[in-house]
Scaffold this motif. Structure first.
Motif, PDB file in Angstrom:
ATOM      1  N   TYR A  76      -1.190  29.634 -57.708  1.00 53.95           N
ATOM      2  CA  TYR A  76      -1.830  28.552 -58.469  1.00 53.95           C
ATOM      3  C   TYR A  76      -1.020  28.159 -59.698  1.00 53.95           C
ATOM      4  O   TYR A  76      -0.906  26.970 -60.020  1.00 53.95           O
ATOM      5  CB  TYR A  76      -3.235  28.986 -58.883  1.00 53.95           C
ATOM      6  CG  TYR A  76      -4.082  27.871 -59.465  1.00 53.95           C
ATOM      7  CD1 TYR A  76      -4.873  27.083 -58.632  1.00 53.95           C
ATOM      8  CD2 TYR A  76      -4.101  27.612 -60.834  1.00 53.95           C
ATOM      9  CE1 TYR A  76      -5.657  26.058 -59.147  1.00 53.95           C
ATOM     10  CE2 TYR A  76      -4.875  26.587 -61.356  1.00 53.95           C
ATOM     11  CZ  TYR A  76      -5.655  25.821 -60.510  1.00 53.95           C
ATOM     12  OH  TYR A  76      -6.422  24.802 -61.027  1.00 53.95           O
ATOM     13  N   PRO A  86      -1.421  25.050 -49.622  1.00 47.32           N
ATOM     14  CA  PRO A  86      -2.392  26.095 -49.273  1.00 47.32           C
ATOM     15  C   PRO A  86      -1.942  26.909 -48.060  1.00 47.32           C
ATOM     16  O   PRO A  86      -1.471  26.352 -47.067  1.00 47.32           O
ATOM     17  CB  PRO A  86      -3.670  25.308 -48.977  1.00 47.32           C
ATOM     18  CG  PRO A  86      -3.511  24.033 -49.733  1.00 47.32           C
ATOM     19  CD  PRO A  86      -2.041  23.718 -49.668  1.00 47.32           C
ATOM     20  N   SER A 113      -9.531  27.420 -53.261  1.00 42.96           N
ATOM     21  CA  SER A 113      -9.236  26.624 -52.066  1.00 42.96           C
ATOM     22  C   SER A 113      -8.088  25.646 -52.283  1.00 42.96           C
ATOM     23  O   SER A 113      -7.620  25.014 -51.334  1.00 42.96           O
ATOM     24  CB  SER A 113     -10.484  25.859 -51.620  1.00 42.96           C
ATOM     25  OG  SER A 113     -10.903  24.952 -52.615  1.00 42.96           O
ATOM     26  N   GLU A 114      -7.608  25.540 -53.518  1.00 44.04           N
ATOM     27  CA  GLU A 114      -6.446  24.687 -53.768  1.00 44.04           C
ATOM     28  C   GLU A 114      -5.144  25.361 -53.323  1.00 44.04           C
ATOM     29  O   GLU A 114      -4.137  24.679 -53.101  1.00 44.04           O
ATOM     30  CB  GLU A 114      -6.380  24.311 -55.246  1.00 44.04           C
ATOM     31  CG  GLU A 114      -7.522  23.414 -55.698  1.00 44.04           C
ATOM     32  CD  GLU A 114      -7.426  23.042 -57.155  1.00 44.04           C
ATOM     33  OE1 GLU A 114      -6.293  22.780 -57.628  1.00 44.04           O
ATOM     34  OE2 GLU A 114      -8.463  23.033 -57.844  1.00 44.04           O
ATOM     35  N   VAL A 115      -5.155  26.681 -53.219  1.00 41.20           N
ATOM     36  CA  VAL A 115      -3.955  27.392 -52.764  1.00 41.20           C
ATOM     37  C   VAL A 115      -4.195  28.214 -51.500  1.00 41.20           C
ATOM     38  O   VAL A 115      -3.245  28.640 -50.842  1.00 41.20           O
ATOM     39  CB  VAL A 115      -3.371  28.299 -53.873  1.00 41.20           C
ATOM     40  CG1 VAL A 115      -2.861  27.471 -55.028  1.00 41.20           C
ATOM     41  CG2 VAL A 115      -4.393  29.319 -54.361  1.00 41.20           C
ATOM     42  N   ASP A 117      -6.213  28.126 -47.795  1.00 40.42           N
ATOM     43  CA  ASP A 117      -6.928  27.333 -46.800  1.00 40.42           C
ATOM     44  C   ASP A 117      -7.811  28.284 -46.008  1.00 40.42           C
ATOM     45  O   ASP A 117      -7.356  28.931 -45.064  1.00 40.42           O
ATOM     46  CB  ASP A 117      -5.919  26.614 -45.897  1.00 40.42           C
ATOM     47  CG  ASP A 117      -6.577  25.779 -44.818  1.00 40.42           C
ATOM     48  OD1 ASP A 117      -7.777  25.478 -44.939  1.00 40.42           O
ATOM     49  OD2 ASP A 117      -5.880  25.439 -43.837  1.00 40.42           O
TER      50      ASP A 117
END
Length: 250
Positions: A76, A86, A113-115, A117
């Motif tokens: 992140y 991700p 969830s930004e990095v 999946d």
């Protein structure tokens, strides 16, 4: 396939090993099974921080997933080269919430969830990169999965954490390498649906017809040589203790 033991200590890290984490490689694809306490540091001996292609979390106890919080920081807050795309993370229902709660101070409720999946694991067969994987729920106090990984006609089975389980036996059927937990000592601990001892791991391997057994997830307070002897007493195939930085060609 190539299997590398990143960490194999159960419950908490030992002086010699991080907690559960295993790197599986084939066709240039890197799949990490679990990322317990201390695993992220050890992982960097075997590949770069950003060289993983997917992660599978067998369950959400800290000794199998807590270094995902540190890995979140690495992905992140990376400035050089920009934030990573991700990476697929396969885990039980609630994995994102568990990691967010453990980290406790993410910039937002959706930062994980930004990095990562996130994909929810259920019993079944699916593809991860070049691997065909089959997952089944095993016997543990929380939702936990064993995994069977197939590639190029070869099979690796990883138990995760489990007590005696018919599902695990099927996952290990004719496996070329069976990486099986053996946290308890035969005749000492007897707690159903929690962990296997060395004898039970050996019996499971024998019934499944697994071709090779590697015992793992042995806590620092358990004598691994006792578990090794107990497994050998009931399983005729090759059996050994997992050790960090050891690799197997499957």
């Amino acid at each position: 396939m190539k299997l590398t033991v990143v960490g194999c200590s159960g419950s908490f890290p030992s002086a010699e090993s991080a907690c559960s984490s295993y790197l599986v490689e084939a066709d240039g694809f890197r799949l990490l099974l679990d990322m317990g306490n201390g695993a992220l540091g050890e992982l960097q001996r075997h590949c770069g921080l950003y060289d993983l292609d997917a992660i599978f979390l067998s369950h959400l106890h800290a000794d199998h997933c807590i270094d995902m919080c540190a890995y979140f920081v690495a992905r992140y807050y990376r400035h050089e080269g920009g934030r990573c795309d991700p990476i697929p993370v396969y885990g039980p229902e609630g994995t994102e919430q568990r990691l967010t709660t453990a980290y406790a101070d993410t910039p937002s409720a959706s930062s994980m969830s930004e990095v990562f999946d996130f994909h929810t694991v259920k019993p079944g067969t699916f593809e991860i990169g070049p691997f065909t994987v089959h997952t089944e729920r095993v016997a543990h106090p929380v939702e936990a999965y064993g995994i069977r990984i197939e590639h190029g006609g070869r099979t690796l089975t990883y138990s995760g954490d489990t007590g005696i389980s018919d599902a695990l036996e099927e996952l290990a059927r004719d496996a070329d390498l069976f990486l099986c937990e053996a946290a308890f000592t035969h005749g000492k601990e007897d707690i159903p649906d929690l962990h296997l001892n060395g004898r039970e791991a050996g019996q499971t391997a024998a019934r499944a017809g697994a071709r090779r057994l590697v015992l793992t997830h042995i806590p620092p307070w358990t004598d691994p040589q006792v578990n090794l002897a107990d497994a050998r007493a009931v399983y005729e195939g090759p059996v050994e203790l997992a050790a960090p930085r050891v690799s197997y060609e499957i």
